[in-house]
Design an enzyme around this catalytic site. Sequence first.
Site, PDB file in Angstrom:
ATOM      1  N   LYS A 172      -7.084 -23.675 -17.328  1.00  0.00           N
ATOM      2  CA  LYS A 172      -7.090 -23.114 -17.842  1.00  0.00           C
ATOM      3  C   LYS A 172      -8.319 -22.254 -17.429  1.00  0.00           C
ATOM      4  O   LYS A 172      -9.967 -22.805 -17.140  1.00  0.00           O
ATOM      5  CB  LYS A 172      -8.038 -23.916 -19.359  1.00  0.00           C
ATOM      6  CG  LYS A 172      -8.070 -23.369 -20.928  1.00  0.00           C
ATOM      7  CD  LYS A 172      -8.575 -21.729 -21.203  1.00  0.00           C
ATOM      8  CE  LYS A 172     -10.149 -22.363 -21.268  1.00  0.00           C
ATOM      9  NZ  LYS A 172     -11.264 -20.796 -21.215  1.00  0.00           N
ATOM     10  N   GLU A 247     -19.505 -30.010 -12.886  1.00  0.00           N
ATOM     11  CA  GLU A 247     -20.534 -29.478 -12.152  1.00  0.00           C
ATOM     12  C   GLU A 247     -20.808 -28.532 -13.321  1.00  0.00           C
ATOM     13  O   GLU A 247     -20.772 -27.182 -13.858  1.00  0.00           O
ATOM     14  CB  GLU A 247     -19.463 -28.447 -10.726  1.00  0.00           C
ATOM     15  CG  GLU A 247     -20.374 -28.708  -9.839  1.00  0.00           C
ATOM     16  CD  GLU A 247     -21.469 -27.498  -9.977  1.00  0.00           C
ATOM     17  OE1 GLU A 247     -22.426 -27.248 -10.365  1.00  0.00           O
ATOM     18  OE2 GLU A 247     -20.992 -25.915 -10.095  1.00  0.00           O
ATOM     19  N   CYS A 281     -24.592 -20.734 -10.161  1.00  0.00           N
ATOM     20  CA  CYS A 281     -24.968 -21.906 -10.519  1.00  0.00           C
ATOM     21  C   CYS A 281     -26.210 -22.392  -9.452  1.00  0.00           C
ATOM     22  O   CYS A 281     -27.459 -23.282  -9.798  1.00  0.00           O
ATOM     23  CB  CYS A 281     -24.294 -23.394 -10.572  1.00  0.00           C
ATOM     24  SG  CYS A 281     -22.928 -23.187  -9.104  1.00  0.00           S
ATOM     25  N   GLU A 382     -32.032 -23.847 -17.653  1.00  0.00           N
ATOM     26  CA  GLU A 382     -31.656 -22.716 -17.282  1.00  0.00           C
ATOM     27  C   GLU A 382     -31.075 -21.057 -18.152  1.00  0.00           C
ATOM     28  O   GLU A 382     -30.895 -20.958 -18.321  1.00  0.00           O
ATOM     29  CB  GLU A 382     -29.510 -22.912 -16.912  1.00  0.00           C
ATOM     30  CG  GLU A 382     -29.515 -22.436 -15.820  1.00  0.00           C
ATOM     31  CD  GLU A 382     -27.751 -22.824 -15.971  1.00  0.00           C
ATOM     32  OE1 GLU A 382     -26.737 -23.707 -16.699  1.00  0.00           O
ATOM     33  OE2 GLU A 382     -26.962 -23.035 -14.554  1.00  0.00           O
TER      34      GLU A 382
HETATM   35  P1  NDP Z   1     -18.864 -22.595 -20.991  1.00  0.00           P
HETATM   36  O1  NDP Z   1     -19.373 -24.271 -20.479  1.00  0.00           O
HETATM   37  O2  NDP Z   1     -18.840 -22.511 -22.285  1.00  0.00           O
HETATM   38  O3  NDP Z   1     -17.385 -22.730 -20.233  1.00  0.00           O
HETATM   39  C1  NDP Z   1     -16.568 -23.039 -19.247  1.00  0.00           C
HETATM   40  C2  NDP Z   1     -15.724 -23.257 -19.475  1.00  0.00           C
HETATM   41  O4  NDP Z   1     -14.814 -24.317 -20.559  1.00  0.00           O
HETATM   42  C3  NDP Z   1     -14.887 -22.034 -20.080  1.00  0.00           C
HETATM   43  O5  NDP Z   1     -13.236 -22.212 -19.432  1.00  0.00           O
HETATM   44  C4  NDP Z   1     -14.448 -22.383 -21.720  1.00  0.00           C
HETATM   45  O6  NDP Z   1     -13.780 -21.817 -22.078  1.00  0.00           O
HETATM   46  C5  NDP Z   1     -14.472 -23.518 -21.006  1.00  0.00           C
HETATM   47  N1  NDP Z   1     -14.928 -24.517 -22.610  1.00  0.00           N
HETATM   48  C6  NDP Z   1     -15.814 -23.949 -23.675  1.00  0.00           C
HETATM   49  N2  NDP Z   1     -15.626 -25.033 -24.437  1.00  0.00           N
HETATM   50  C7  NDP Z   1     -14.359 -25.751 -24.161  1.00  0.00           C
HETATM   51  C8  NDP Z   1     -13.725 -27.518 -24.888  1.00  0.00           C
HETATM   52  N3  NDP Z   1     -14.696 -27.707 -26.122  1.00  0.00           N
HETATM   53  N4  NDP Z   1     -13.470 -27.256 -24.390  1.00  0.00           N
HETATM   54  C9  NDP Z   1     -12.899 -27.389 -23.045  1.00  0.00           C
HETATM   55  N5  NDP Z   1     -13.644 -26.241 -22.591  1.00  0.00           N
HETATM   56  C10 NDP Z   1     -14.407 -25.472 -23.419  1.00  0.00           C
HETATM   57  O7  NDP Z   1     -19.766 -21.735 -20.012  1.00  0.00           O
HETATM   58  P2  NDP Z   1     -20.285 -20.727 -20.937  1.00  0.00           P
HETATM   59  O8  NDP Z   1     -18.744 -19.219 -19.569  1.00  0.00           O
HETATM   60  O9  NDP Z   1     -20.317 -20.527 -22.557  1.00  0.00           O
HETATM   61  O10 NDP Z   1     -21.372 -20.046 -20.100  1.00  0.00           O
HETATM   62  C11 NDP Z   1     -22.761 -20.606 -21.193  1.00  0.00           C
HETATM   63  C12 NDP Z   1     -23.863 -21.112 -20.292  1.00  0.00           C
HETATM   64  O11 NDP Z   1     -23.021 -22.128 -18.685  1.00  0.00           O
HETATM   65  C13 NDP Z   1     -24.355 -20.103 -19.080  1.00  0.00           C
HETATM   66  O12 NDP Z   1     -24.779 -18.893 -19.275  1.00  0.00           O
HETATM   67  C14 NDP Z   1     -24.993 -21.009 -17.927  1.00  0.00           C
HETATM   68  O13 NDP Z   1     -25.882 -21.495 -18.349  1.00  0.00           O
HETATM   69  C15 NDP Z   1     -24.102 -22.018 -18.329  1.00  0.00           C
HETATM   70  N6  NDP Z   1     -22.862 -21.790 -16.825  1.00  0.00           N
HETATM   71  C16 NDP Z   1     -22.610 -22.617 -15.865  1.00  0.00           C
HETATM   72  C17 NDP Z   1     -21.751 -22.268 -14.577  1.00  0.00           C
HETATM   73  C18 NDP Z   1     -22.172 -22.929 -13.198  1.00  0.00           C
HETATM   74  O14 NDP Z   1     -21.604 -22.097 -12.546  1.00  0.00           O
HETATM   75  N7  NDP Z   1     -22.059 -24.173 -13.038  1.00  0.00           N
HETATM   76  C19 NDP Z   1     -21.331 -21.148 -15.264  1.00  0.00           C
HETATM   77  C20 NDP Z   1     -20.932 -20.838 -16.344  1.00  0.00           C
HETATM   78  C21 NDP Z   1     -21.972 -21.268 -17.195  1.00  0.00           C
HETATM   79  P3  NDP Z   1     -13.849 -20.146 -22.790  1.00  0.00           P
HETATM   80  O15 NDP Z   1     -15.553 -19.801 -22.421  1.00  0.00           O
HETATM   81  O16 NDP Z   1     -12.782 -18.860 -21.925  1.00  0.00           O
HETATM   82  O17 NDP Z   1     -13.770 -19.991 -24.563  1.00  0.00           O
END
Ligand code: NDP
Length: 491
Positions: A172, A247, A281, A382
């Site tokens: 996903k 992560e 990250c 962050e």
């Molecule tokens: P999310 O944690 O929302 O998204 C990461 C993944 O999880 C996406 O594929 C998302 O799907 C999915 N997801 C969201 N909700 C659920 C759920 N309830 N159950 C299972 N999977 C889920 O991060 P965002 O993209 O919204 O980013 C927000 C913030 O997160 C950023 O501003 C940053 O601070 C942090 N971040 C950190 C990262 C890292 O490298 N550690 C990477 C990305 C974000 P979908 O988005 O398609 O709905």
Amino acid sequence: MKLKNYIGGQWVEPENGAYEPVIDPATGEILAEVPKSSVKDADRAIAAARSAYDSWRKVPAPKRGEILFKVGQILKERKHELAQQMTREMGKVYTEAAGDVQEGIDMAFYMAGEGRRSFGYTTPSELPDKFAMATRDSIGVAGIITPWNFPMAIPTWKIFPALVCGNTVVFKPASEVPLSAQALVNILIEAGVPAGVVNLVHGDGPVVGEALLADPRVDLISFTGSNQTGRHVAKVAGEALKRVSLELGGKNAIIVMDDANLDLAVEGILWSAFGTTGQRCTACSRLIVHEKIYDELRDRLADRMSKLRLGHGLEKSTDVGPLITQKALEKVHGYVEIGQQEGAKLVLGGGRAENGDLSRGYFYQPTLFTEVTPEMRIASEEIFGPVLSMIRVKSLEEAIAINNRVTYGLSSSIFSQDVNRVFQAIRDLATGIVYINAGTTGAEIHLPFGGTRGTGNGHREAGTAALDFFSEWKAVYVDFSGKLQRAQIDA
Ligand code: NDP
């Protein structure tokens, strides 16, 4: 172009017929339409992965590795086009997008090799005429949930070790980067991954991702994303007693000591803080600087930052691309306002970049705050954008304490030429990754990747550490004595 899901060896439309646009964050142009799948699609994908598992786990690991080798070769051939597509899809500049694909290539070749290693061990039994060994076993169906910031690297870091260990996959990807996900799955198919072994379901995290978390047919979850979602994933999947790897990002710092090579430090800081527009990250968002060189470093940095060129990542002249979405832009600007309210001094940037063509995209000016104190929110939460906060310190001990006080523990770095200080820092910096005389980014795929405290839940990705997550230890005892020998009793 309408994208599809890949389930049980077929490209299929989402059951509900719902789609949403995929947008180039630099221009606002619509690139494709991605399925907004329902739980039914996820359910079918899980069933397909489940039924493919029994035969895939029995494919000899070297053969699974050979498929990954082929995947690596195809990725290498298509590196340029994949990188171009990635830049359009999520904005990072072309050279960085090519680096993202390169991580996938490296991981493919590395994990191909693991097909012929995946070492277990033998150890003497305490009883005579008895043989003991520990082998790696596959686990089952892996739910892989990935973010948008490394559209190729992060999925490959999860899917390739999952496959070489004999697991099947439901993937996903983040809704913002479905084109990269589709390209990767196409390559896996072309390289010979059998039907059902890898399944791709696009859609919202709270729908499709959520469906993987509690389903008893999914054995493990590998997740990268936000801290908030990660906690939820841990709760739901943990309740179902699944193996879960998280992560969750960082609040990474570079320490610059008074004996540092400042030319080198400036290069390292720029690359770590503004590469991928600060959306890594491992991005550096705190700069912990010895008071003796603080003003000089600030001036040198501000000068270089003011010359960074914003633009579309496919333009050769571009140094910094856009943020991923309007929401991200608002989040970053919100933190800039918080920083000002907290009393930090805004030296450079601090607003949306809107000159000319930039107004079409989510561009934000590289931003520098000075006179930041460790307890400020901009120094502890962050931000995930091009915002750097400078903190002044008097000693290495103070710098290390500030580095370690945040809730995250992913990456840290120190610029110093003093070997004693460097080794003290290596010992005391409480992060999963430590760089000496380099910025906070640049992980190589054969070393463990991950962090301490709020960055995750103790697992590591990449290297052999990835095998530890995607395989199960099986202890095997072979008694060739011909009689019943009772451990601990007959010895
Ligand atoms: P999310 O944690 O929302 O998204 C990461 C993944 O999880 C996406 O594929 C998302 O799907 C999915 N997801 C969201 N909700 C659920 C759920 N309830 N159950 C299972 N999977 C889920 O991060 P965002 O993209 O919204 O980013 C927000 C913030 O997160 C950023 O501003 C940053 O601070 C942090 N971040 C950190 C990262 C890292 O490298 N550690 C990477 C990305 C974000 P979908 O988005 O398609 O709905």
